[in-house]
Every structure is written in structure tokens, then in C-alpha cells.
Design a protein around this motif. Structure first.
Motif, PDB file in Angstrom:
ATOM      1  N   ASP A  22      35.270  -0.526  34.006  1.00 59.73           N
ATOM      2  CA  ASP A  22      35.711  -1.860  34.423  1.00 59.73           C
ATOM      3  C   ASP A  22      37.150  -1.844  34.918  1.00 59.73           C
ATOM      4  N   GLU A  23      37.619  -0.685  35.360  1.00 60.88           N
ATOM      5  CA  GLU A  23      39.007  -0.541  35.799  1.00 60.88           C
ATOM      6  C   GLU A  23      39.088  -0.460  37.325  1.00 60.88           C
ATOM      7  N   PHE A  24      40.020  -1.235  37.885  1.00 62.55           N
ATOM      8  CA  PHE A  24      40.228  -1.305  39.322  1.00 62.55           C
ATOM      9  C   PHE A  24      41.714  -1.124  39.616  1.00 62.55           C
ATOM     10  N   SER A  25      42.013  -0.673  40.831  1.00 58.92           N
ATOM     11  CA  SER A  25      43.392  -0.575  41.304  1.00 58.92           C
ATOM     12  C   SER A  25      43.472  -1.163  42.701  1.00 58.92           C
TER      13      SER A  25
ATOM     14  N   ASN B 289      26.570  -4.031  36.238  1.00 58.26           N
ATOM     15  CA  ASN B 289      26.827  -3.401  37.541  1.00 58.26           C
ATOM     16  C   ASN B 289      26.947  -4.440  38.641  1.00 58.26           C
ATOM     17  N   GLN B 290      26.138  -5.476  38.561  1.00 62.29           N
ATOM     18  CA  GLN B 290      26.210  -6.538  39.558  1.00 62.29           C
ATOM     19  C   GLN B 290      27.567  -7.246  39.496  1.00 62.29           C
ATOM     20  N   ILE B 291      28.043  -7.489  38.306  1.00 66.42           N
ATOM     21  CA  ILE B 291      29.351  -8.128  38.139  1.00 66.42           C
ATOM     22  C   ILE B 291      30.456  -7.239  38.694  1.00 66.42           C
ATOM     23  N   LEU B 292      30.398  -5.938  38.406  1.00 68.87           N
ATOM     24  CA  LEU B 292      31.411  -5.011  38.914  1.00 68.87           C
ATOM     25  C   LEU B 292      31.402  -4.971  40.436  1.00 68.87           C
ATOM     26  N   THR B 293      30.223  -4.953  41.026  1.00 66.44           N
ATOM     27  CA  THR B 293      30.099  -4.951  42.485  1.00 66.44           C
ATOM     28  C   THR B 293      30.683  -6.229  43.074  1.00 66.44           C
ATOM     29  N   GLN B 294      30.349  -7.360  42.479  1.00 67.45           N
ATOM     30  CA  GLN B 294      30.863  -8.639  42.978  1.00 67.45           C
ATOM     31  C   GLN B 294      32.382  -8.722  42.821  1.00 67.45           C
ATOM     32  N   PHE B 295      32.901  -8.226  41.704  1.00 70.25           N
ATOM     33  CA  PHE B 295      34.347  -8.237  41.489  1.00 70.25           C
ATOM     34  C   PHE B 295      35.047  -7.373  42.542  1.00 70.25           C
ATOM     35  N   GLY B 296      34.496  -6.200  42.817  1.00 69.67           N
ATOM     36  CA  GLY B 296      35.059  -5.334  43.855  1.00 69.67           C
ATOM     37  C   GLY B 296      35.038  -6.007  45.220  1.00 69.67           C
ATOM     38  N   ASP B 297      33.948  -6.703  45.527  1.00 71.23           N
ATOM     39  CA  ASP B 297      33.858  -7.433  46.792  1.00 71.23           C
ATOM     40  C   ASP B 297      34.906  -8.535  46.872  1.00 71.23           C
ATOM     41  N   ILE B 298      35.109  -9.241  45.785  1.00 72.60           N
ATOM     42  CA  ILE B 298      36.127 -10.304  45.745  1.00 72.60           C
ATOM     43  C   ILE B 298      37.512  -9.717  46.005  1.00 72.60           C
TER      44      ILE B 298
END
Length: 82
Positions: free
Chosen positions: A71-74, A45-54
Motif C-alpha cells: 500500500d506504499e506509493f511515491s 487490489n481494486q482499491i490500490l489500482t483506483q488510488f494509483g489512477d487518482i
């Protein structure tokens, strides 16, 4: 996902009305399950949050980044000139 679907519909309609280009990027983190299995869901979850912030920090002010689930983003990029 609901947020993305709502915004996507609005952005598509706006692009059609204004005859503008519209780009969507679909991203996912490869082998993310392995991260969760190795380090646990809190670390994942921490990685997903950081990736979203990036993503959010590296798009134009009027672009929109979404976590669609797992783990999917748009990223929605209105009127992208290329």
C-alpha cells in the motif's frame, strides 16, 4: 519498486546537474490490511489500482507516480516551486 529506483536515480542526477529542486512524496494507505482482511485481496487490489489512477490524474504532466509495493506509493515532483 525497480521502476521507481531506476527513475529516482535518473531524476536525482538530472536535478543535481541542472541545480533544480526535487521533491518526493511518500504515501501509504493507513490500515490497508484491514481492508484486505474484511473484503478480500481482489477488492484490495481494486482499491490500490483506483488510488494509483487518482494519483496519476492529479499530478503535473512531468511528475511521476509509483506504486512501491503493498500500500506504499511515491510521487516524484521535479523542480517544484513552493
Amino acid at each position: 519498486m525497480r521502476s521507481f529506483e531506476k527513475v529516482w536515480g535518473q531524476v536525482v542526477n538530472k536535478a543535481v546537474i541542472k541545480d533544480e529542486k526535487l521533491t518526493i512524496l511518500s504515501l501509504d494507505i493507513d490500515q490497508f490490511k484491514q481492508i484486505n482482511d474484511t473484503y478480500g485481496h481482489p477488492a484490495g487490489n481494486q482499491i490500490l489500482t483506483q488510488f494509483g489512477d487518482i494519483l496519476s490524474r492529479n499530478i503535473r504532466s512531468f511528475d511521476m507516480a509509483f506504486r512501491n509495493g503493498g500500500d506504499e506509493f511515491s510521487i516524484v515532483l521535479p523542480n517544484l516551486q513552493y
